[in-house]
Design a protein around this motif. Structure first.
Motif, PDB file in Angstrom:
ATOM      1  N   ALA A  12      13.513   4.905  -1.395  1.00 58.23           N
ATOM      2  CA  ALA A  12      14.657   4.704  -0.495  1.00 58.23           C
ATOM      3  C   ALA A  12      15.650   5.841  -0.580  1.00 58.23           C
ATOM      4  CB  ALA A  12      15.347   3.382  -0.818  1.00 58.23           C
ATOM      5  N   GLN A  13      15.687   6.536  -1.706  1.00 58.99           N
ATOM      6  CA  GLN A  13      16.680   7.580  -1.918  1.00 58.99           C
ATOM      7  C   GLN A  13      16.246   8.946  -1.399  1.00 58.99           C
ATOM      8  OE1 GLN A  13      16.874   6.777  -6.210  1.00 58.99           O
ATOM      9  NE2 GLN A  13      19.007   6.163  -5.927  1.00 58.99           N
ATOM     10  N   TRP A  14      14.944   9.197  -1.383  1.00 57.66           N
ATOM     11  CA  TRP A  14      14.539  10.579  -1.071  1.00 57.66           C
ATOM     12  C   TRP A  14      13.564  10.718   0.095  1.00 57.66           C
ATOM     13  CZ3 TRP A  14       9.405  11.642  -1.085  1.00 57.66           C
ATOM     14  CH2 TRP A  14       8.559  10.820  -1.837  1.00 57.66           C
ATOM     15  N   TYR A  15      12.876   9.649   0.489  1.00 57.67           N
ATOM     16  CA  TYR A  15      11.850   9.817   1.530  1.00 57.67           C
ATOM     17  C   TYR A  15      12.478  10.113   2.892  1.00 57.67           C
ATOM     18  CZ  TYR A  15       8.086   8.884   4.798  1.00 57.67           C
ATOM     19  OH  TYR A  15       7.170   9.001   5.803  1.00 57.67           O
ATOM     20  N   ARG A  16      11.868  11.046   3.609  1.00 56.07           N
ATOM     21  CA  ARG A  16      12.268  11.374   4.977  1.00 56.07           C
ATOM     22  C   ARG A  16      11.019  11.395   5.858  1.00 56.07           C
ATOM     23  NH1 ARG A  16      16.021  10.256   2.725  1.00 56.07           N
ATOM     24  NH2 ARG A  16      18.042  11.303   2.479  1.00 56.07           N
ATOM     25  N   PRO A  17      11.063  10.722   7.006  1.00 55.25           N
ATOM     26  CA  PRO A  17       9.878  10.670   7.875  1.00 55.25           C
ATOM     27  C   PRO A  17       9.383  12.043   8.315  1.00 55.25           C
ATOM     28  CG  PRO A  17      11.499   9.047   8.562  1.00 55.25           C
ATOM     29  CD  PRO A  17      12.168   9.914   7.526  1.00 55.25           C
ATOM     30  N   ASP A  18      10.285  13.026   8.366  1.00 57.78           N
ATOM     31  CA  ASP A  18       9.883  14.362   8.797  1.00 57.78           C
ATOM     32  C   ASP A  18       9.472  15.251   7.620  1.00 57.78           C
ATOM     33  OD1 ASP A  18      12.362  14.605   7.685  1.00 57.78           O
ATOM     34  OD2 ASP A  18      13.231  15.822   9.285  1.00 57.78           O
ATOM     35  N   GLY A  19       9.273  14.669   6.447  1.00 54.96           N
ATOM     36  CA  GLY A  19       8.856  15.422   5.275  1.00 54.96           C
ATOM     37  C   GLY A  19       7.374  15.757   5.315  1.00 54.96           C
ATOM     38  N   PRO A  20       6.875  16.385   4.255  1.00 54.38           N
ATOM     39  CA  PRO A  20       5.479  16.864   4.252  1.00 54.38           C
ATOM     40  C   PRO A  20       4.439  15.762   4.145  1.00 54.38           C
ATOM     41  CG  PRO A  20       6.514  17.264   2.117  1.00 54.38           C
ATOM     42  CD  PRO A  20       7.605  16.796   3.041  1.00 54.38           C
ATOM     43  N   ASP A  21       4.807  14.591   3.616  1.00 56.73           N
ATOM     44  CA  ASP A  21       3.848  13.502   3.420  1.00 56.73           C
ATOM     45  C   ASP A  21       4.110  12.373   4.406  1.00 56.73           C
ATOM     46  OD1 ASP A  21       2.512  14.704   1.255  1.00 56.73           O
ATOM     47  OD2 ASP A  21       4.075  14.021  -0.122  1.00 56.73           O
ATOM     48  N   SER A  22       3.047  11.829   4.955  1.00 53.55           N
ATOM     49  CA  SER A  22       3.179  10.655   5.808  1.00 53.55           C
ATOM     50  C   SER A  22       3.452   9.435   4.937  1.00 53.55           C
ATOM     51  CB  SER A  22       1.900  10.438   6.616  1.00 53.55           C
ATOM     52  OG  SER A  22       0.849   9.994   5.760  1.00 53.55           O
ATOM     53  N   LEU A  23       3.871   8.357   5.566  1.00 54.95           N
ATOM     54  CA  LEU A  23       4.116   7.136   4.814  1.00 54.95           C
ATOM     55  C   LEU A  23       2.812   6.600   4.229  1.00 54.95           C
ATOM     56  CD1 LEU A  23       5.996   5.023   3.798  1.00 54.95           C
ATOM     57  CD2 LEU A  23       5.978   3.925   6.041  1.00 54.95           C
ATOM     58  N   ASP A  24       1.715   6.717   4.961  1.00 54.31           N
ATOM     59  CA  ASP A  24       0.415   6.293   4.421  1.00 54.31           C
ATOM     60  C   ASP A  24       0.059   7.093   3.171  1.00 54.31           C
ATOM     61  OD1 ASP A  24       0.060   4.362   6.350  1.00 54.31           O
ATOM     62  OD2 ASP A  24      -1.213   5.611   7.630  1.00 54.31           O
ATOM     63  N   ASP A  25       0.306   8.406   3.210  1.00 52.97           N
ATOM     64  CA  ASP A  25       0.048   9.239   2.034  1.00 52.97           C
ATOM     65  C   ASP A  25       0.901   8.780   0.857  1.00 52.97           C
ATOM     66  OD1 ASP A  25      -1.810  10.873   3.298  1.00 52.97           O
ATOM     67  OD2 ASP A  25      -0.318  12.359   3.906  1.00 52.97           O
ATOM     68  N   LEU A  26       2.166   8.502   1.131  1.00 58.30           N
ATOM     69  CA  LEU A  26       3.084   8.102   0.075  1.00 58.30           C
ATOM     70  C   LEU A  26       2.633   6.793  -0.573  1.00 58.30           C
ATOM     71  CD1 LEU A  26       5.714   8.758  -1.396  1.00 58.30           C
ATOM     72  CD2 LEU A  26       6.933   7.483   0.383  1.00 58.30           C
ATOM     73  N   VAL A  27       2.187   5.853   0.237  1.00 59.62           N
ATOM     74  CA  VAL A  27       1.671   4.599  -0.302  1.00 59.62           C
ATOM     75  C   VAL A  27       0.481   4.861  -1.217  1.00 59.62           C
ATOM     76  CG1 VAL A  27       0.434   2.474   0.303  1.00 59.62           C
ATOM     77  CG2 VAL A  27       2.504   3.117   1.563  1.00 59.62           C
ATOM     78  N   GLU A  28      -0.452   5.678  -0.749  1.00 54.85           N
ATOM     79  CA  GLU A  28      -1.648   5.958  -1.541  1.00 54.85           C
ATOM     80  C   GLU A  28      -1.304   6.698  -2.828  1.00 54.85           C
ATOM     81  OE1 GLU A  28      -4.434   7.860   1.054  1.00 54.85           O
ATOM     82  OE2 GLU A  28      -4.968   5.976   2.021  1.00 54.85           O
ATOM     83  N   HIS A  29      -0.359   7.609  -2.770  1.00 51.70           N
ATOM     84  CA  HIS A  29       0.058   8.323  -3.973  1.00 51.70           C
ATOM     85  C   HIS A  29       0.600   7.347  -5.011  1.00 51.70           C
ATOM     86  CE1 HIS A  29       0.838  12.307  -1.572  1.00 51.70           C
ATOM     87  NE2 HIS A  29      -0.427  11.927  -1.574  1.00 51.70           N
ATOM     88  N   ASN A  30       1.444   6.414  -4.569  1.00 53.47           N
ATOM     89  CA  ASN A  30       2.054   5.473  -5.499  1.00 53.47           C
ATOM     90  C   ASN A  30       1.034   4.499  -6.077  1.00 53.47           C
ATOM     91  OD1 ASN A  30       5.308   5.326  -5.795  1.00 53.47           O
ATOM     92  ND2 ASN A  30       4.732   6.335  -3.874  1.00 53.47           N
ATOM     93  N   ILE A  31       0.070   4.103  -5.279  1.00 52.34           N
ATOM     94  CA  ILE A  31      -0.992   3.242  -5.803  1.00 52.34           C
ATOM     95  C   ILE A  31      -1.807   3.990  -6.848  1.00 52.34           C
ATOM     96  CG2 ILE A  31      -3.148   2.054  -5.216  1.00 52.34           C
ATOM     97  CD1 ILE A  31      -1.831   1.394  -2.482  1.00 52.34           C
ATOM     98  N   PHE A  32      -2.159   5.236  -6.557  1.00 55.47           N
ATOM     99  CA  PHE A  32      -2.936   6.029  -7.501  1.00 55.47           C
ATOM    100  C   PHE A  32      -2.168   6.229  -8.811  1.00 55.47           C
ATOM    101  CE2 PHE A  32      -4.260  10.211  -9.202  1.00 55.47           C
ATOM    102  CZ  PHE A  32      -5.589   9.911  -9.464  1.00 55.47           C
ATOM    103  N   LEU A  33      -0.874   6.523  -8.707  1.00 53.31           N
ATOM    104  CA  LEU A  33      -0.068   6.699  -9.911  1.00 53.31           C
ATOM    105  C   LEU A  33       0.033   5.402 -10.704  1.00 53.31           C
ATOM    106  CD1 LEU A  33       2.781   8.945  -8.469  1.00 53.31           C
ATOM    107  CD2 LEU A  33       1.005   9.637 -10.090  1.00 53.31           C
ATOM    108  N   ALA A  34       0.174   4.277 -10.008  1.00 58.81           N
ATOM    109  CA  ALA A  34       0.235   2.984 -10.695  1.00 58.81           C
ATOM    110  C   ALA A  34      -1.056   2.721 -11.456  1.00 58.81           C
ATOM    111  CB  ALA A  34       0.501   1.863  -9.684  1.00 58.81           C
ATOM    112  N   TYR A  35      -2.192   2.972 -10.800  1.00 54.39           N
ATOM    113  CA  TYR A  35      -3.481   2.774 -11.466  1.00 54.39           C
ATOM    114  C   TYR A  35      -3.623   3.698 -12.674  1.00 54.39           C
ATOM    115  CZ  TYR A  35      -5.380  -0.029  -7.565  1.00 54.39           C
ATOM    116  OH  TYR A  35      -5.637  -1.003  -6.634  1.00 54.39           O
ATOM    117  N   THR A  36      -3.157   4.919 -12.539  1.00 52.55           N
ATOM    118  CA  THR A  36      -3.256   5.871 -13.642  1.00 52.55           C
ATOM    119  C   THR A  36      -2.444   5.401 -14.848  1.00 52.55           C
ATOM    120  OG1 THR A  36      -3.583   7.712 -12.102  1.00 52.55           O
ATOM    121  CG2 THR A  36      -2.890   8.272 -14.330  1.00 52.55           C
ATOM    122  N   LEU A  37      -1.208   4.957 -14.596  1.00 54.07           N
ATOM    123  CA  LEU A  37      -0.369   4.466 -15.681  1.00 54.07           C
ATOM    124  C   LEU A  37      -0.971   3.236 -16.354  1.00 54.07           C
ATOM    125  CD1 LEU A  37       3.177   4.809 -14.076  1.00 54.07           C
ATOM    126  CD2 LEU A  37       2.288   6.124 -15.999  1.00 54.07           C
TER     127      LEU A  37
END
Length: 212
Positions: free
Chosen positions: A164-189
């Motif tokens: 909520a603090q840093w994401y911008r829709p016009d940034g380099p990652d799509s929202l779908d990418d961001l979701v997948e990144h966070n899921i992957f990081l959660a699984y890794t942890l």
């Protein structure tokens, strides 16, 4: 059916924006009414105090968030990894799509008076349990191998909330990418060895490997 006054959406939007930007205590009820273009009498008719308006906004935001989580979980089945991914995805999307409401949910609940604050904290604990339950189930099943499930849960929640603090829709990652990144990081942890990286993560991993 609840009858809403003219400008009701503008009133809620103005209060949400003011609280998120300036903080609850810095905003007067008169300023909210002026920003929404409604009279004080109309505001007070539906919300007898600034406290009532804050509580209404916080519960509306939590209702929306919980509904998104429930919908995602209904499609996830019983597998703990899929259920955790559903909650992570719903949380990241909510934080990105409703960043203003998210900042209020996270920052302004402390401004509630005692009874209402405890009622809202119970809802916050329920939201946290949506992460806790699949993590505990995955640990019990042996698919999550971390020895620190509570610490990992807090880290996952913090990562999702920070969107909520840093994401911008016009940034380099799509929202779908961001979701997948966070899921992957959660699984890794969590030490989930059967995780499947996203296509973008696999591409980045291969690119990094080529650099060595």
């Amino acid at each position: 059916m609840t009858v809403r006054p003219a400008g009701h959406k503008a009133l809620l939007a103005a209060a949400s924006a003011q609280f998120a930007e300036r903080g609850y205590h810095a905003v007067s009820i008169r300023e909210i009414a002026a920003a929404a273009g409604v009279s004080l009498s109309a505001l007070y008719h539906y919300y007898p105090s600034k406290q009532a308006l804050l509580a209404a906004l916080l519960h509306e935001g939590m209702d929306d968030y919980q509904a998104r989580c429930a919908e995602a979980l209904a499609e996830a089945g019983h597998d703990p990894a899929r259920r955790l991914a559903a909650v992570v995805g719903a949380t990241v999307r909510y934080r990105a799509e409703r960043s203003e409401a998210s900042l209020m949910l996270m920052n302004e609940a402390r401004a509630l008076e005692d009874e209402e604050r405890e009622r809202y904290r119970a809802r916050q604990r329920e939201a946290s349990d949506r992460f806790r339950q699949p993590i505990d189930a995955g640990v019990a099943a042996g698919i999550f191998t971390t020895p620190y499930p509570d610490d990992v849960r807090r880290s996952i929640i913090a990562s999702c909330n920070a969107v909520a603090q840093w994401y911008r829709p016009d940034g380099p990652d799509s929202l779908d990418d961001l979701v997948e990144h966070n899921i992957f990081l959660a699984y890794t942890l969590l030490g989930y060895e059967r995780r499947t990286p996203t296509s973008k993560v696999r591409q980045l991993s291969r690119a990094r490997a080529d650099d060595y």
